[in-house]
Design an enzyme around this catalytic site. Sequence first.
Site, PDB file in Angstrom:
ATOM      1  CD  GLU A 177      -3.036  -0.999   2.242  1.00 47.00           C
ATOM      2  OE1 GLU A 177      -2.723  -0.451   3.314  1.00 47.00           O
ATOM      3  OE2 GLU A 177      -4.163  -1.478   2.037  1.00 47.00           O
ATOM      4  CD  GLU A 246      -5.099  -5.568   2.765  1.00 56.07           C
ATOM      5  OE1 GLU A 246      -5.866  -4.687   3.240  1.00 56.07           O
ATOM      6  OE2 GLU A 246      -3.894  -5.660   3.070  1.00 56.07           O
TER       7      GLU A 246
END
Length: 819
Positions: A177, A246
């Site tokens: 991320e 995710e």
Amino acid sequence: MVSLRFLLCFLFVSNVYATIVSHDGRAITIDGHRRVLLSGSIHYPRSTPEMWPDLIKKSKEGGLDAIETYVFWNAHEPTRRQYDFSGKLDLIRFLKTIQDEGLYGVLRIGPYACAEWNYGGFPVWLHNMPGMVFRTTNKAFMDEMQNFTTMIVDMVKKENLFASQGGPIILAQIENEYGNVMGPYGESGKAYIKWCANMAQSLDVGVPWIMCQQNDAPQPMLNTCNGFYCDNFVPNNPNTPKMWTENWTGWFKQWGGKNPHRTTEDVAFSVARFFQRGGTFNNYYMYHGGTNFDRTAGGPYITTSYDYDAPLDEYGNLNQPKYGHLKQLHDVLHSMERTLTYGNISTIDFGNSASATIYKTEEGSSCFFGNGNEKSDATISFQGESYVVPAWSVTILPDCKNEAYNTAKITTQTSMMVKKPNEAEDTPSTLKWSWRPENMDNFLLKGKGESTQTQLFDQKVVTNDQSDYLWYMTTVKFKKRDPFLGKNMSLRVNSTAHVLHAFVNGKHIGSQHAENDKFNYVFEKDVKFKSGRNVIALLSITVGLANYGAFFESKPAGITGPIFITGRNGDETIVKDLSAHKWSYKTGLIGFESQLFRTESMSKWSVESVPFNRTMTWYKTTFKSPLGNDPVVVDLMGLGKGTAWVNGNNIGRYWPAFISSENGCDANCNYRGAYHAEKCLTNCGEPTQRWYHVPRSFLNAEGDNTLVLFEEMGGNPSLVSFQTTRVGSVCANVYEKNIIELSCDRKPISAIKFASFGNPYGNCGSFVKGTCESSNNTVDILTQECVGKEKCSIDVSSEKFGAPDCSGAARRLAVEAIC
């Protein structure tokens, strides 16, 4: 006769048989076959090794193909070049458990994890190295990151666990991320990502590397999506499959917050819509959230529970209907695998957010009918047939004719979990406690620590994250006629301590904790100083270090000042700045150093006059292990804040005194419309967490067990109790022409509390008969078919229950069974 040389050669070749993993713009390909891959995140340190086989088996039974996990750097290298892979940190054992169950693995090395884990998974010693800056072209950081990443890869390679070696791991991840936060890093951030990609490739793992939330991921890295919805995600390379690392099944909890809940219908909608729009890899974050044991919870203020409203709850129970409804979706998607990964794709837009997507091969076609409208159902006409698609749902037709699944139509049971008192033999109705105070005399009266500096330091620098606790102490001397010694004196502390306890001359003058995510506040209390020597002792406490954001490692924790004494003499205000005073520091507390939580501790405990609501106090009791094999929890209602140990095992921080606000909960949660973390909240006006998981492996099945509490703020341990959690009742509310299975999770169904076939309404636990009812006695039919059995399967039909006249409306069966 087969020669020994041939046999050895054969065994060697067999041992290194490789699974070839590749990819194209349509899918991940494994040994020449494009795959639809369903995966779920399970973090090995958030459970125990004894739990892993059951968790992974249930994941497979739930329709998953793979298990995804992070690797937590600070857990494995708590001190530089000193490693720990024991117990619940046994990464290799976890990966081999995945392999034993026949599932694939996705290894997210990072080594930055986020994961609401303490400091995002980075060790604090890393921060304290000279010239260190995280996640950028900083040589010290890159050297340490490469060292750890290489060590993990070498460990996994040594055990032949990458698919290229015949092992289960089909994907590996570097960084995590970074694209969300890279802006402030400027050109150095872009250079860093390129370095990460090159470093990862040089490790030669033989499987693809992924980078999530990294739109500029350098080739050959595969960029992937994280979020509540990823159907609109487009990879940065046409040869990269559409992958979702995710899919957030819920959200995490923070002290002082409420319980987040993401509906089953919405999770299923997000998955079906993702596959409707070309997705081929979906990973649930989390599939089992588990528990933040010890001091692993990040934050600040992430709770000990990391349940995450996942398909497997914190204790490993099936979270129904989420688990079952998604399992049905997985089965349907797998049945269409070849069509989804090889078929030509066409789309029909019906307007008003309704659409059809057709996947077609020479063998046949599969269809998705999507309705993204939040309010209106859609009627879709397709190939001469009419289909009603509820608002905010996707209907799947594997043959483009017959509806096999709709995300909004749940046909699996809902399980209502209950807590049961400890029924172990010879267990008293209340626990018997002993106690002892935390020894603070050296700090409160002498101001004596381990080191002295003429400045205020960030807590991370001093403690190296070896403890939540750090004493800041100084001595202030006043002459008898010092103008400060007036009637109006106060101590003012500018603090970034998550919790602060202040003492002057051995007396507690007050405490304060950060609220509403404001971790920079001013503590000020009136104080009476005396002439001569005065000792100021400030106990700073962290509750999980920051784990997210650009340069998050530099976010202060502790007491960085300034600190003032103010005196008011008439209209005159005098300020004395103590920031550059001589400050003495002491990491941790004496009780922790003495290991009072160890069962073999020889320290003296008193059973006389056990005090309640006393700060900085240790409590100890013994209890029998609850009978059976249901998960065990301890109810810490009535306590303030502190840490709990069972038989020397740290079960995490507790803070039941932190009550959530009264407002913001939604009793009737509507799954329609985009989910966000503040939607569908429960538990208003209650402790954020009162139940704490005690894994069975921490307990002695025979004999006594020991619970030790360190109570920091003051609480009442007499209310503490051990209980088990299990399915109390199961419910279903399904339309006719469906088959419903009821199961009490390996326990027999004892009674049918409610059953109605017609148009019943209400929710599980509060069903009510409607205006039409079947002629046959529904309760009697279900009693005969289900009571006494661990599971039963019911064909919901008019032939079985009779045909009530519901004026043309669809008929439903509502049932609640007691376990």
